[in-house]
Design a protein around this motif. Structure first.
Motif, mmCIF file in Angstrom:
data_model
loop_
_atom_site.group_PDB
_atom_site.id
_atom_site.type_symbol
_atom_site.label_atom_id
_atom_site.label_comp_id
_atom_site.label_asym_id
_atom_site.label_seq_id
_atom_site.Cartn_x
_atom_site.Cartn_y
_atom_site.Cartn_z
ATOM 1 N N ASN A 137 -3.046 -5.008 15.641
ATOM 2 C CA ASN A 137 -2.312 -3.785 15.333
ATOM 3 C C ASN A 137 -3.245 -2.769 14.671
ATOM 4 N N GLY A 196 5.027 -0.879 20.464
ATOM 5 C CA GLY A 196 6.163 -0.709 19.563
ATOM 6 C C GLY A 196 5.982 -1.482 18.268
ATOM 7 N N SER A 197 7.079 -1.861 17.650
ATOM 8 C CA SER A 197 7.026 -2.605 16.394
ATOM 9 C C SER A 197 6.685 -4.065 16.663
ATOM 10 N N GLU A 238 6.712 -7.889 15.136
ATOM 11 C CA GLU A 238 7.321 -8.714 14.089
ATOM 12 C C GLU A 238 6.304 -9.700 13.524
ATOM 13 N N LYS A 262 9.025 -9.091 8.793
ATOM 14 C CA LYS A 262 8.892 -7.638 8.713
ATOM 15 C C LYS A 262 8.258 -7.121 9.989
ATOM 16 N N PHE A 263 8.236 -5.822 10.139
ATOM 17 C CA PHE A 263 7.687 -5.222 11.348
ATOM 18 C C PHE A 263 6.570 -4.250 10.982
ATOM 19 N N ILE A 264 5.488 -4.299 11.778
ATOM 20 C CA ILE A 264 4.377 -3.372 11.586
ATOM 21 C C ILE A 264 4.251 -2.511 12.839
ATOM 22 N N SER A 265 3.790 -1.288 12.665
ATOM 23 C CA SER A 265 3.733 -0.360 13.788
ATOM 24 C C SER A 265 2.471 0.500 13.720
ATOM 25 N N THR A 313 3.366 4.386 13.884
ATOM 26 C CA THR A 313 3.766 5.040 12.633
ATOM 27 C C THR A 313 2.544 5.463 11.827
#
Length: 235
Positions: A172, A197-198, A200, A209-212, A215
């Motif tokens: 990511n 996308g996000s 998990e 939790k989700f990382i993006s 963003t």
């Protein structure tokens, strides 16, 4: 300075609060809990000392292992040395912020990182992807093969959701770093982040939790950080 005196100085700088924080992130005994910034005065006295760095790293003490990366002489390290270091790196703060950082200052960085990414081993993969983040964030765009990095974006896009936990974080970050620090593939990295996308993470904990990457890329765009390169990789 020798191993004994450095260990004494590090122990004197230890703080219980930081020790608990490091342990909550995956560190285990032995460790003292030293703030990285407080290591700088000792590092200034030593500068680069690969023999001492190897001795410190071999202690298995988290703070000593971190400090080993600060005083290491990357150009004096061989692939065998890095394999020894990665074998002893038991959690991501060592793989990504000690081993990968030190590797990024060598001429064999991409060669070794490529092997780790392809290994299928969680922490090796994390270190390999992280190494590329440090490289991209500090070296000129001309030093990279655009097609190779494009292929790595494709690999991240198709495999990130099924990758080992720590590899997800590093992949990511790779997508984000290409978008921000490698201008020739900015648009493709943005598209890749949107397609991914996000992601998990921490599924084994009570609450995942989700990382993006998208963003964080947008935040960098808003701050005008595209093309960012750092002057120094190590602290």
């Amino acid at each position: 300075m020798n191993l004994e005196t450095v260990m004494q100085e590090l122990e004197a700088l230890g703080k219980e609060r930081l020790k608990k924080m490091y342990m909550s992130n995956g560190a285990h005994e032995p460790l003292f809990g030293v703030a990285t910034g407080e290591m700088k005065p000792i590092a200034k006295k030593i500068k680069n000392d690969q023999a001492l760095a190897d001795q410190l790293y071999a202690t298995g003490n988290y703070d000593a292992m971190y400090f080993a990366g600060v005083i290491a002489d990357p150009k004096a390290m061989t692939e065998t040395d890095f394999e020894r270091w990665i074998d002893a790196a038991y959690f991501y703060m060592i793989t990504d912020y000690v081993v990968a950082v030190t590797l990024s200052e060598t001429d064999i960085a991409q060669e070794v990182a490529d092997k780790w990414i392809a290994s299928g081993d969680e922490l090796r993969m994390s270190a390999g992807w992280s190494c590329y983040c440090w490289l991209l964030g500090s070296r000129k765009d001309a030093e990279f093969d655009k097609d190779k990095l494009s292929g790595m974006l494709d690999l991240a896009r198709t495999t990130i959701h099924d990758a080992p936990e720590r590899a997800k974080y590093a992949m990511n970050m790779f997508i984000y770093t290409v978008a921000v620090s490698y201008v020739p593939l900015h648009d493709k990295a943005v598209e890749t982040a949107q397609a991914v996308g996000s992601v998990e993470v921490d599924k084994d904990k009570k609450k995942s939790k989700f990382i993006s990457a998208s963003t964080n890329i947008q935040k960098a765009l808003d701050k005008g950080q595209i093309g960012f390169k750092r002057k120094y990789v190590r602290c």
